[in-house]
Scaffold this motif. Structure first.
Motif, mmCIF file in Angstrom:
data_model
loop_
_atom_site.group_PDB
_atom_site.id
_atom_site.type_symbol
_atom_site.label_atom_id
_atom_site.label_comp_id
_atom_site.label_asym_id
_atom_site.label_seq_id
_atom_site.Cartn_x
_atom_site.Cartn_y
_atom_site.Cartn_z
ATOM 1 N N SER A 100 -49.258 12.105 -32.106
ATOM 2 C CA SER A 100 -50.485 11.351 -31.853
ATOM 3 C C SER A 100 -50.385 9.928 -32.380
ATOM 4 O O SER A 100 -49.640 9.638 -33.314
ATOM 5 C CB SER A 100 -51.686 12.046 -32.500
ATOM 6 N N HIS A 101 -51.139 9.050 -31.729
ATOM 7 C CA HIS A 101 -51.375 7.690 -32.192
ATOM 8 C C HIS A 101 -52.808 7.617 -32.712
ATOM 9 O O HIS A 101 -53.602 8.538 -32.523
ATOM 10 C CB HIS A 101 -51.212 6.693 -31.038
ATOM 11 N N LYS A 102 -53.140 6.500 -33.326
ATOM 12 C CA LYS A 102 -54.528 6.289 -33.747
ATOM 13 C C LYS A 102 -55.430 6.034 -32.541
ATOM 14 O O LYS A 102 -56.615 6.302 -32.583
ATOM 15 C CB LYS A 102 -54.601 5.107 -34.720
ATOM 16 N N GLY A 103 -54.844 5.481 -31.492
ATOM 17 C CA GLY A 103 -55.570 5.248 -30.248
ATOM 18 C C GLY A 103 -54.945 6.045 -29.122
ATOM 19 O O GLY A 103 -53.946 6.743 -29.311
ATOM 20 N N ASN A 104 -55.527 5.949 -27.941
ATOM 21 C CA ASN A 104 -55.023 6.698 -26.793
ATOM 22 C C ASN A 104 -53.616 6.261 -26.413
ATOM 23 O O ASN A 104 -53.265 5.086 -26.519
ATOM 24 C CB ASN A 104 -55.952 6.510 -25.598
ATOM 25 N N CYS A 105 -52.816 7.207 -25.931
ATOM 26 C CA CYS A 105 -51.463 6.899 -25.453
ATOM 27 C C CYS A 105 -51.550 6.203 -24.107
ATOM 28 O O CYS A 105 -52.351 6.575 -23.254
ATOM 29 C CB CYS A 105 -50.643 8.170 -25.335
ATOM 30 N N ARG A 106 -50.679 5.219 -23.904
ATOM 31 C CA ARG A 106 -50.722 4.449 -22.677
ATOM 32 C C ARG A 106 -49.410 4.487 -21.906
ATOM 33 O O ARG A 106 -49.396 4.300 -20.694
ATOM 34 C CB ARG A 106 -51.064 2.980 -22.992
ATOM 35 N N ALA A 107 -48.282 4.677 -22.570
ATOM 36 C CA ALA A 107 -46.988 4.604 -21.893
ATOM 37 C C ALA A 107 -45.983 5.487 -22.608
ATOM 38 O O ALA A 107 -46.163 5.830 -23.779
ATOM 39 C CB ALA A 107 -46.481 3.153 -21.855
ATOM 40 N N GLY A 108 -44.931 5.857 -21.899
ATOM 41 C CA GLY A 108 -43.864 6.658 -22.483
ATOM 42 C C GLY A 108 -42.581 6.457 -21.711
ATOM 43 O O GLY A 108 -42.597 6.121 -20.523
ATOM 44 N N ALA B 225 -40.005 7.089 -26.375
ATOM 45 C CA ALA B 225 -40.892 6.064 -26.925
ATOM 46 C C ALA B 225 -42.278 6.236 -26.324
ATOM 47 O O ALA B 225 -42.418 6.540 -25.138
ATOM 48 C CB ALA B 225 -40.366 4.665 -26.614
ATOM 49 N N THR B 226 -43.309 6.072 -27.143
ATOM 50 C CA THR B 226 -44.689 6.145 -26.678
ATOM 51 C C THR B 226 -45.440 4.903 -27.135
ATOM 52 O O THR B 226 -45.210 4.398 -28.234
ATOM 53 C CB THR B 226 -45.405 7.400 -27.213
ATOM 54 N N GLY B 227 -46.312 4.409 -26.284
ATOM 55 C CA GLY B 227 -47.121 3.232 -26.608
ATOM 56 C C GLY B 227 -48.589 3.560 -26.540
ATOM 57 O O GLY B 227 -49.005 4.449 -25.788
ATOM 58 N N SER B 228 -49.404 2.836 -27.290
ATOM 59 C CA SER B 228 -50.809 3.191 -27.453
ATOM 60 C C SER B 228 -51.729 1.991 -27.289
ATOM 61 O O SER B 228 -51.308 0.835 -27.373
ATOM 62 C CB SER B 228 -51.026 3.825 -28.829
#
Length: 488
Positions: free
Chosen positions: A117-125, A135-138
């Motif tokens: 999990s991130h602190k915010g919503n996931c946006r990319a991977g 890699a995951t982006g948020s």
């Protein structure tokens, strides 16, 4: 205790082994304070015992060290060059076959494997080229890099041997350098470099080989928000799509920007998706103007345009097949189309997903790792649709569909689920979670305006992100790499 082994193709694990050897050597030499400090910094698990191994390795290496005046760069390049057997099968080629036997398991056969999990919503991977990292982006502007083997080990802890290094924490890097949400990610095809795009108008390149690095070593500032990007197969160039209609081509080493010199070759609205062909001779872009454009990879000029590719509706995604003969596209008309480049015609239209007609949000299609199936979400029912890629026979993932209905849309709003073979009951995750399965599906939330749902497959495994709130999907990359995860 199992002895850790170095993997010359995985610079992250090799560096971790180096640090463990350093700690063991410090303990062996009586420098307990330094050893404890270093151990706490890199969070070694399990603890490192005293050992003189590093000294012996240093003596052996010094005795066999080549002449440093004769530099050989081939060794460093080989660390990140895939050398995997081609076991994916022939892929999609309608010139020679129409009824090829599928080699992949049915898309519905997934089960949960891991959650982060991130602190915010996931946006990319995105997967790395060798399939070892994700890699995951948020929306919180952070980026995480996770180790695939460790994620798999966490999903089956009883199978981990004592002292096995795969038992460590899967998140090996957390990067902070963007000011706004991360919209797209992609790994360099050869080097330990991750590129990211963001709503803060910047493209950033991170060298993740060093554990202490949290900031980008190079930043490219654009004039608009970044929506999509794709590495040239050599890693020397980067094509970028923004809310502006002009496609950018950047030299990764100099950050110099190139654009087509002919204005009428460009889109007339923002770029929604962009992707290089496997041989880099061409690349394809999709836009809000409803067109798909094919570009020459050398001259950077548009060589073909599919105007009103989806009856004038916005085109949400485009991706090449492995052989580069076809393009798969999806649009807001709820249709997925397979285009043959040699004849500039639509060969197959995959229908049946948009039962209510035009969809409200961006939804994007992708092939599975063998190109036997085309996957796309049904916005109205939040089910995942699958077609045989060689015809338009729909094979809706009934297991996913029925269980989502049983749980109810309120339960699954903004939930994230990952599925693997031999599906078990899915569990509901928080809206900030990201689950990974191999092969399987990851469901992640997005919002209407952000970079939409993201799908990534790699050989023998898959990660598929979907948004149950918006049902928005976009493909990131078809990765041709195998991991040693048995197919039951």
């Amino acid at each position: 205790m199992k002895e850790p082994e170095a993997d010359p193709k995985n610079i992250i694990k090799s560096r971790e082994l180096l640090y463990r050897l350093m700690i063991s050597q410090l303990f062996y030499d009586g420098h307990q304070t330094l050893a404890v400090q270093l151990s706490n910094m890199i969070q070694t698990d399990p603890p490192c015992p005293p050992s003189d191994r590093l000294l012996h390795l240093m003596l052996i290496g010094s005795a066999h060290e080549p002449d440093r005046s004769k530099k050989d760069n081939s060794a460093s390049l080989s660390l990140f060059t895939s050398s995997f057997d081609n076991t994916l099968g022939p892929g999609l080629d309608l010139e020679f076959e129409t009824e090829a036997q599928t080699q992949a398991p049915e898309p519905a056969q997934y089960e949960t494997a891991y959650v982060t999990s991130h602190k915010g919503n996931c946006r990319a991977g995105a997967f790395s080229a060798d399939g070892q990292l994700i890699a995951t982006g948020s929306v919180d502007a952070s980026i995480k890099i996770l180790d695939v083997d460790r994620m798999l080990a966490k999903s089956a802890p009883e199978e981990i041997a004592p002292g096995d290094q795969t038992g460590g924490h899967p998140v090996i890097r957390t990067l902070y350098d963007h000011l706004e949400e991360v919209t797209c990610l992609e790994f360099h095809p050869r080097e330990p470099i991750l590129v990211s795009g963001s709503r803060d108008f910047s493209v950033k390149l991170f060298d993740f080989s060093k554990a202490s690095v949290k900031k980008a070593f190079r930043t490219i500032t654009d004039a608009d928000q970044i929506r999509c990007l794709s590495f040239h197969p050599t890693g020397d160039f980067l094509i970028v799509g923004t809310n502006h209609p002009i496609v950018r081509l950047y030299d990764v080493n100099t950050a110099q920007c190139f654009v087509c010199s002919i204005p009428n070759h460009q889109h007339t609205a923002g770029i929604t998706s962009i992707k290089y062909s496997p041989d880099a001779k061409t690349y394809v872009s999709a836009g809000k103007d409803g067109s798909i454009k094919l570009w020459d990879g050398v001259s950077n000029r548009c060589i073909n345009t599919f105007a009103k590719a989806h009856d004038g509706y916005e085109v949400c995604s485009v991706t090449f097949t492995r052989n580069g003969k076809y393009i798969l596209s999806s649009g807001k008309d709820s249709l997925i189309k397979l285009w043959e480049l040699s004849t500039s015609r639509c060969l197959i239209a995959y229908t049946g997903a948009g039962t209510t007609g035009r969809q409200e949000h961006k939804a994007q299609a992708i092939f599975n790792h063998t190109e036997d199936y085309v996957l796309f979400p049904d916005e109205a029912t939040t089910s995942l649709c699958a077609w045989n890629s060689r015809n338009d026979q729909i094979e809706r993932c009934k297991v996913l569909y029925s269980r989502y209905l049983q749980l109810g849309t309120d339960t699954y709003n903004k939930a994230i689920t990952i599925l693997d073979e031999n599906i078990t009951e899915p569990t509901v995750a928080s809206e900030k979670s990201l689950k990974v399965s191999f092969p399987g599906a990851v469901w992640k939330p997005t919002d209407i305006d952000s970079c939409p749902y993201h799908t990534t497959y790699h050989k023998g495994k898959s990660i598929l992100h979907s948004d149950l709130l918006d049902s928005t999907i976009f493909p990131e990359e078809l990765l041709k790499v195998a991991l040693s995860h048995p197919v039951r």
